[in-house]
Design a protein around this motif. Structure first.
Motif, PDB file in Angstrom:
ATOM      1  N   LYS A 108       0.735  -1.045  -0.068  1.00  0.00           N
ATOM      2  CA  LYS A 108      -0.113  -0.072  -0.090  1.00  0.00           C
ATOM      3  C   LYS A 108       0.862   1.204   0.028  1.00  0.00           C
ATOM      4  CE  LYS A 108      -3.838  -1.898   2.373  1.00  0.00           C
ATOM      5  NZ  LYS A 108      -4.763  -1.889   3.727  1.00  0.00           N
ATOM      6  N   THR A 109       1.921   1.243   0.795  1.00  0.00           N
ATOM      7  CA  THR A 109       2.737   2.378   0.776  1.00  0.00           C
ATOM      8  C   THR A 109       3.721   2.536  -0.197  1.00  0.00           C
ATOM      9  OG1 THR A 109       4.349   1.142   2.176  1.00  0.00           O
ATOM     10  CG2 THR A 109       2.632   2.331   3.463  1.00  0.00           C
ATOM     11  N   ASN A 145       1.673   2.862  -4.055  1.00  0.00           N
ATOM     12  CA  ASN A 145       0.396   3.595  -3.729  1.00  0.00           C
ATOM     13  C   ASN A 145      -0.294   3.938  -4.958  1.00  0.00           C
ATOM     14  OD1 ASN A 145      -1.836   4.633  -2.116  1.00  0.00           O
ATOM     15  ND2 ASN A 145      -0.891   6.713  -2.444  1.00  0.00           N
TER      16      ASN A 145
END
Length: 524
Positions: free
Chosen positions: A441-442, A445
């Motif tokens: 996710k990071t 992203n």
């Protein structure tokens, strides 16, 4: 050799059947193999088996030590380094000393040097026997870690004692400063040679254009080359193989691909499986040859000597185990020890009772030369061989069969173990899955919105991170998935038969994928 080929093939089948029987009745397979070999040796017409010590020391010992070094936990070894080195060196020396004093006092014509020779032969416990027993019973992690670590080192210490005793018997003198220099070189030289050659093999794996097959063949050659190089340099081949194996094992993820690691595990497990089976069967088969060598001593007297030495070894190891506890209690007032709690007095007994002797002892005894350099016969050689066999047989049968009983009777305190290994494993999987989903996710992203496959990958790891409280659901899903895999396999096989134009390599590739999926079920 070809004339006896049917016998050896039949022997392999007997070994496999006995190991399956041992697993069924939950008995350590070395016990059954030695007893079976002993019974087979009395069958008329059975070929005479002569075990060459070089066969054990070079063919069997290096790969078994190397595989053990890859399996052991370096972290646990370092944590329990003091107690492991105490058992591997000090306890082995005390056992050899006890045997030397008793033999010198009781056995006619046994000098102190001959006593140390016998002590060096029978002092190292066999790791394979203990490991085969411990897989059927539950013991604290501390005990299994100590036994695994000790098994890597005690063969080296006992063989060092054996070599010095051989020199003393052959030359009838013992020069301390020369022995100290030789002892230091055998230990430190062996470790250095093992690390150097291990490092060279690590670079070969990493920088040469190898594939999984080449990596596996290189791994099979590694222990033999390390052992031979160390022995040619008159250092400890055992310590060289162990140190080289530990170096490579702890760096395996740096120079081996995942395919090499997966295939290598299967090859090594099968290879060492058959080596262990053969070596214990050969011990039993060699008894008639050993018995025929007894001339001046009756069988009954020789058996009595063997029983006495067995008792000495049992008692000395148990006393040494409790002595190690006392030393730990004293030492923790001055240094930081791995276990600072009040010691459990049950564990030393189990550590002391895991003293089954095995192949290294027999190989060392067989390596005693028939004649000295001056042409005279080696004193007491045949008696030493027979006593060694009796010690191996009695420790395997008595301690090997009773150790599971003692472990079950002794109620170990497991309150300090907050979680079981399975619970620890599931918790680790959950934390790893959470880390994976957060990382995706990071880090990626910007790609999440446009990449559906990436979204599914994140969802997959998020599902892994959710703890499943109902374990029965997990087991049920495993059964269903296994059934699905079997149905897919059958569909592929039928498809291969029906469509003659379909390339079978494609079918095999998909079957291999299903095998990998089934293997993954073990870790879910």
């Amino acid at each position: 050799m070809l004339d006896n080929l049917p016998f050896y093939l039949g022997l392999l089948m007997v070994i496999l059947l006995l190991i399956m029987l041992a697993n069924k009745i939950k008995v350590a397979y070395p016990v059954l193999l030695v007893l079976a070999g002993l019974m087979i040796s009395f069958i008329p017409g059975v070929p005479v088996i002569n075990i060459e010590p070089e066969l054990i020391f070079f063919i069997f010992l290096p790969p078994l030590l190397y595989e053990a070094a890859w399996s052991v936990s370096w972290k646990e070894m370092w944590r329990w380094r003091r107690i492991i080195t105490s058992f591997a060196f000090i306890v082995v020396f005390l056992s050899a000393l006890s045997v030397a004093l008793v033999a010198n006092y009781v056995f006619p014509g046994f000098s102190l040097a001959l006593g140390f020779l016998l002590g060096g032969i029978v002092s190292p416990p066999d790791a394979v026997s203990a490991g085969a027993i411990l897989k059927f019973v539950k013991v604290p992690k501390t005990i299994s870690s100590i036994l695994e670590g000790e098994s890597l080192l005690n063969d080296a210490s006992s063989l060092i004692i054996f070599r010095f005793a051989m020199i003393a018997v052959a030359t009838e003198q013992f020069i301390f400063y020369k022995a100290a220099m030789s002892f230091s070189w055998m230990i430190f030289g062996g470790v250095a040679i093992g690390l150097l050659i291990g490092w060279l093999f690590m670079k070969a794996h990493k920088y040469l254009p190898t594939d999984a097959n080449v990596d596996i063949v290189l791994s099979l050659l590694t222990p033999y080359i390390i052992y031979l190089a160390a022995e040619k340099m008159h250092s400890s081949g055992v310590l060289a193989v162990v140190s080289g194996g530990l170096l490579l094992a702890n760096n395996r993820h740096r120079f081996l691909t995942s395919k090499s690691r997966l295939q290598g595990i299967n090859v090594w497990e099968s290879f060492c499986f058959i080596l262990n089976g053969l070596v214990f069967m050969l011990i039993g088969l060699d008894l008639p040859q050993i018995t025929r060598g007894l001339e001046d001593v009756s069988i009954a007297t020789a058996i009595g000597y063997g029983i006495l030495i067995t008792l000495v070894l049992m008692v000395s190891r148990i006393l040494s185990s409790y002595g190690a506890v006392i030393i730990t209690i004293i030492a923790r007032n001055f240094i930081t020890v791995a276990d600072s709690k009040n010691p459990d007095l049950k564990s030393p007994f189990i550590l002391g009772w895991t003293g089954m002797r095995g192949v290294v002892s027999l190989a060392a005894a067989l390596s005693i030369p028939v004649y000295l350099n001056n042409g005279n016969g080696f004193p007491q050689r045949n008696l030493i061989l027979f006593i060694t066999f009796i010690v191996i047989l009695l420790t395997l049968v008595i301690q090997g069969l009773t150790l599971p009983y003692f472990i079950r009777k002794i109620q170990f305190n497991t309150a300090d173990d907050a979680l079981s290994p399975d619970e620890d494993y599931n918790l680790l999987r959950q934390e790893l899955a959470e880390y994976a989903s957060n990382y995706l996710k990071t880090t990626y992203n910007n790609q999440v919105e446009d990449n559906i496959s990436l979204q599914r990958l994140i969802e997959k790891w998020e599902q892994h991170s959710k703890k499943n409280d109902d374990e029965s659901i997990g087991r049920e899903l495993k059964v269903i998935y296994l059934d699905l895999l079997n149905q897919q396999r059958q569909w592929l096989l039928n498809k291969n038969k029906e469509n003659q134009n379909l390339d079978e390599a494609i079918i095999k590739r998909q079957l291999h994928y299903l095998d990998v999926e089934e293997e993954k079920l073990r870790y879910l």
